[in-house]
Write a protein that holds these residues in place. Structure first.
Motif, mmCIF file in Angstrom:
data_model
loop_
_atom_site.group_PDB
_atom_site.id
_atom_site.type_symbol
_atom_site.label_atom_id
_atom_site.label_comp_id
_atom_site.label_asym_id
_atom_site.label_seq_id
_atom_site.Cartn_x
_atom_site.Cartn_y
_atom_site.Cartn_z
ATOM 1 N N MET A 177 -10.881 13.531 36.390
ATOM 2 C CA MET A 177 -12.017 12.663 36.583
ATOM 3 C C MET A 177 -11.494 11.291 36.994
ATOM 4 S SD MET A 177 -15.176 11.746 33.980
ATOM 5 C CE MET A 177 -14.255 11.347 32.529
ATOM 6 N N ALA A 178 -11.954 10.822 38.130
ATOM 7 C CA ALA A 178 -11.622 9.465 38.568
ATOM 8 C C ALA A 178 -12.333 8.474 37.640
ATOM 9 C CB ALA A 178 -12.060 9.261 40.017
ATOM 10 N N GLU A 179 -12.079 7.226 37.834
ATOM 11 C CA GLU A 179 -12.739 6.224 37.005
ATOM 12 C C GLU A 179 -14.214 6.143 37.375
ATOM 13 O OE1 GLU A 179 -12.261 1.566 35.934
ATOM 14 O OE2 GLU A 179 -10.481 2.797 36.221
ATOM 15 N N LEU A 180 -15.071 6.233 36.359
ATOM 16 C CA LEU A 180 -16.508 6.160 36.596
ATOM 17 C C LEU A 180 -16.905 4.731 36.907
ATOM 18 C CD1 LEU A 180 -17.795 8.386 33.660
ATOM 19 C CD2 LEU A 180 -17.521 9.039 36.060
ATOM 20 N N ARG A 181 -17.906 4.603 37.768
ATOM 21 C CA ARG A 181 -18.448 3.283 38.063
ATOM 22 C C ARG A 181 -19.926 3.421 38.368
ATOM 23 N NH1 ARG A 181 -18.715 2.962 43.704
ATOM 24 N NH2 ARG A 181 -17.409 4.478 44.762
ATOM 25 N N LEU A 182 -20.626 2.298 38.222
ATOM 26 C CA LEU A 182 -22.051 2.253 38.529
ATOM 27 C C LEU A 182 -22.264 1.564 39.856
ATOM 28 C CD1 LEU A 182 -23.736 1.126 35.201
ATOM 29 C CD2 LEU A 182 -23.731 3.393 36.191
ATOM 30 N N GLU A 183 -23.335 1.977 40.506
ATOM 31 C CA GLU A 183 -23.739 1.333 41.745
ATOM 32 C C GLU A 183 -25.265 1.346 41.771
ATOM 33 O OE1 GLU A 183 -23.384 2.942 46.165
ATOM 34 O OE2 GLU A 183 -21.410 2.397 45.346
ATOM 35 N N GLU A 184 -25.859 0.278 42.288
ATOM 36 C CA GLU A 184 -27.312 0.255 42.404
ATOM 37 C C GLU A 184 -27.773 1.414 43.264
ATOM 38 O OE1 GLU A 184 -29.858 -3.189 42.996
ATOM 39 O OE2 GLU A 184 -28.071 -4.429 42.672
ATOM 40 N N LEU A 185 -28.916 1.990 42.876
ATOM 41 C CA LEU A 185 -29.516 3.024 43.687
ATOM 42 C C LEU A 185 -29.849 2.409 45.049
ATOM 43 C CD1 LEU A 185 -30.610 5.965 43.650
ATOM 44 C CD2 LEU A 185 -32.820 4.979 43.063
ATOM 45 N N SER A 186 -29.488 3.099 46.106
ATOM 46 C CA SER A 186 -29.687 2.559 47.452
ATOM 47 C C SER A 186 -30.051 3.692 48.401
ATOM 48 C CB SER A 186 -28.400 1.883 47.935
ATOM 49 O OG SER A 186 -27.377 2.857 48.115
ATOM 50 N N ALA A 187 -30.363 3.316 49.630
ATOM 51 C CA ALA A 187 -30.651 4.323 50.651
ATOM 52 C C ALA A 187 -29.449 5.257 50.828
ATOM 53 C CB ALA A 187 -31.000 3.636 51.966
ATOM 54 N N ARG A 188 -28.253 4.744 50.620
ATOM 55 C CA ARG A 188 -27.037 5.544 50.771
ATOM 56 C C ARG A 188 -26.879 6.570 49.652
ATOM 57 N NH1 ARG A 188 -21.975 5.733 49.074
ATOM 58 N NH2 ARG A 188 -22.046 3.913 47.720
ATOM 59 N N THR A 189 -27.380 6.258 48.440
ATOM 60 C CA THR A 189 -27.137 7.142 47.295
ATOM 61 C C THR A 189 -28.373 7.901 46.808
ATOM 62 O OG1 THR A 189 -27.494 5.302 45.755
ATOM 63 C CG2 THR A 189 -25.214 5.751 46.457
ATOM 64 N N THR B 112 -39.193 -4.617 37.505
ATOM 65 C CA THR B 112 -38.530 -4.673 36.200
ATOM 66 C C THR B 112 -37.565 -3.501 35.984
ATOM 67 O OG1 THR B 112 -40.338 -3.489 35.091
ATOM 68 C CG2 THR B 112 -40.473 -5.912 35.154
ATOM 69 N N SER B 113 -37.524 -2.573 36.928
ATOM 70 C CA SER B 113 -36.672 -1.402 36.724
ATOM 71 C C SER B 113 -35.218 -1.689 37.099
ATOM 72 C CB SER B 113 -37.197 -0.202 37.512
ATOM 73 O OG SER B 113 -37.044 -0.396 38.884
ATOM 74 N N TRP B 114 -34.333 -0.994 36.422
ATOM 75 C CA TRP B 114 -32.883 -1.102 36.603
ATOM 76 C C TRP B 114 -32.404 0.307 36.911
ATOM 77 C CZ3 TRP B 114 -28.429 0.701 34.113
ATOM 78 C CH2 TRP B 114 -27.271 -0.070 34.250
ATOM 79 N N GLN B 115 -32.094 0.596 38.173
ATOM 80 C CA GLN B 115 -31.722 1.940 38.595
ATOM 81 C C GLN B 115 -30.282 1.947 39.111
ATOM 82 O OE1 GLN B 115 -35.000 4.146 40.715
ATOM 83 N NE2 GLN B 115 -35.713 2.038 41.011
ATOM 84 N N ARG B 116 -29.493 2.847 38.560
ATOM 85 C CA ARG B 116 -28.094 2.941 38.946
ATOM 86 C C ARG B 116 -27.689 4.404 39.089
ATOM 87 N NH1 ARG B 116 -29.402 -1.669 39.056
ATOM 88 N NH2 ARG B 116 -28.250 -3.526 38.421
ATOM 89 N N VAL B 117 -26.771 4.646 39.993
ATOM 90 C CA VAL B 117 -26.122 5.953 40.061
ATOM 91 C C VAL B 117 -24.747 5.802 39.428
ATOM 92 C CG1 VAL B 117 -27.362 6.870 42.058
ATOM 93 C CG2 VAL B 117 -25.287 5.511 42.414
ATOM 94 N N VAL B 118 -24.265 6.886 38.871
ATOM 95 C CA VAL B 118 -22.911 6.930 38.325
ATOM 96 C C VAL B 118 -22.081 7.690 39.341
ATOM 97 C CG1 VAL B 118 -21.434 7.662 36.429
ATOM 98 C CG2 VAL B 118 -23.812 7.002 35.963
ATOM 99 N N LEU B 119 -20.987 7.072 39.746
ATOM 100 C CA LEU B 119 -20.086 7.704 40.704
ATOM 101 C C LEU B 119 -18.770 8.045 40.031
ATOM 102 C CD1 LEU B 119 -21.482 5.106 42.672
ATOM 103 C CD2 LEU B 119 -20.823 6.970 44.146
ATOM 104 N N ASP B 120 -18.253 9.196 40.393
ATOM 105 C CA ASP B 120 -16.913 9.629 40.018
ATOM 106 C C ASP B 120 -16.169 9.699 41.347
ATOM 107 O OD1 ASP B 120 -14.630 10.683 38.976
ATOM 108 O OD2 ASP B 120 -15.529 12.568 38.300
ATOM 109 N N GLY B 121 -15.386 8.669 41.625
ATOM 110 C CA GLY B 121 -14.826 8.528 42.968
ATOM 111 C C GLY B 121 -15.962 8.167 43.904
ATOM 112 N N ASP B 122 -16.177 8.974 44.920
ATOM 113 C CA ASP B 122 -17.277 8.748 45.861
ATOM 114 C C ASP B 122 -18.455 9.678 45.619
ATOM 115 O OD1 ASP B 122 -15.990 6.703 47.233
ATOM 116 O OD2 ASP B 122 -14.956 8.103 48.567
ATOM 117 N N GLU B 123 -18.369 10.514 44.587
ATOM 118 C CA GLU B 123 -19.401 11.512 44.322
ATOM 119 C C GLU B 123 -20.408 10.998 43.293
ATOM 120 O OE1 GLU B 123 -19.819 16.054 42.548
ATOM 121 O OE2 GLU B 123 -17.868 15.083 42.589
#
Length: 150
Positions: A1-13, A46-57
């Protein structure tokens, strides 16, 4: 498992987030009735939406809501939705996401983070309890209200 990171939900994700799979039987626990009722009046600002990425996935999605004007205390800082891909469950991804949401709630000055869940054999109750949420009551629909002290 690569290092997990958060990214805002976007058109890309968003497409990858929508494609996350569930284990059989989990789909019935995605959105308790209380959430559906509250969502009708929820402010998208007021919403906080994030995706969790493992590497680029994209391996998970979490949505919280922070609404200081919410009528009910549990909707002022709440874990609205969490989904970890079926193949990635049990790897700490959900715990990582909940901790990030709790950190955000704390940074916004909240003392508690709430979640609402439906009980059931394949439901999320054990995950929420392991994450530190304690049952504190029930909704008008009989769902459990849990609180995580920050």
């Amino acid at each position: 498992m690569a290092e997990l990171r958060l990214e805002e939900l976007s058109a890309r994700t968003v497409i990858a987030a929508n494609a996350l799979t569930l284990k059989p039987g989990q789909e019935q626990f995605i959105a308790p009735v209380s959430y559906s009722a509250a969502a009708a009046v929820a402010d998208p600002n007021t919403s906080w939406q994030r995706v969790v990425l493992d590497g680029d996935e994209v391996v998970g999605f979490i949505m919280g809501n922070f609404d200081p004007n919410a009528e009910h205390e549990e909707f002022k800082a709440i874990l609205w939705r969490i989904n970890v891909d079926a193949d990635d469950q049990g790897r700490g991804i959900g715990t990582f996401a909940v901790r990030a949401l709790a950190d955000e709630a704390r940074a916004r000055g909240h003392q508690r983070l709430y979640v609402i869940w439906e009980s059931g054999e394949l439901g999320p109750e054990q995950f929420f309890l392991r994450s530190g949420f304690q049952p504190i009551g029930e909704t008008q629909y009989g769902e459990t209200i849990g609180a995580l002290e920050l």
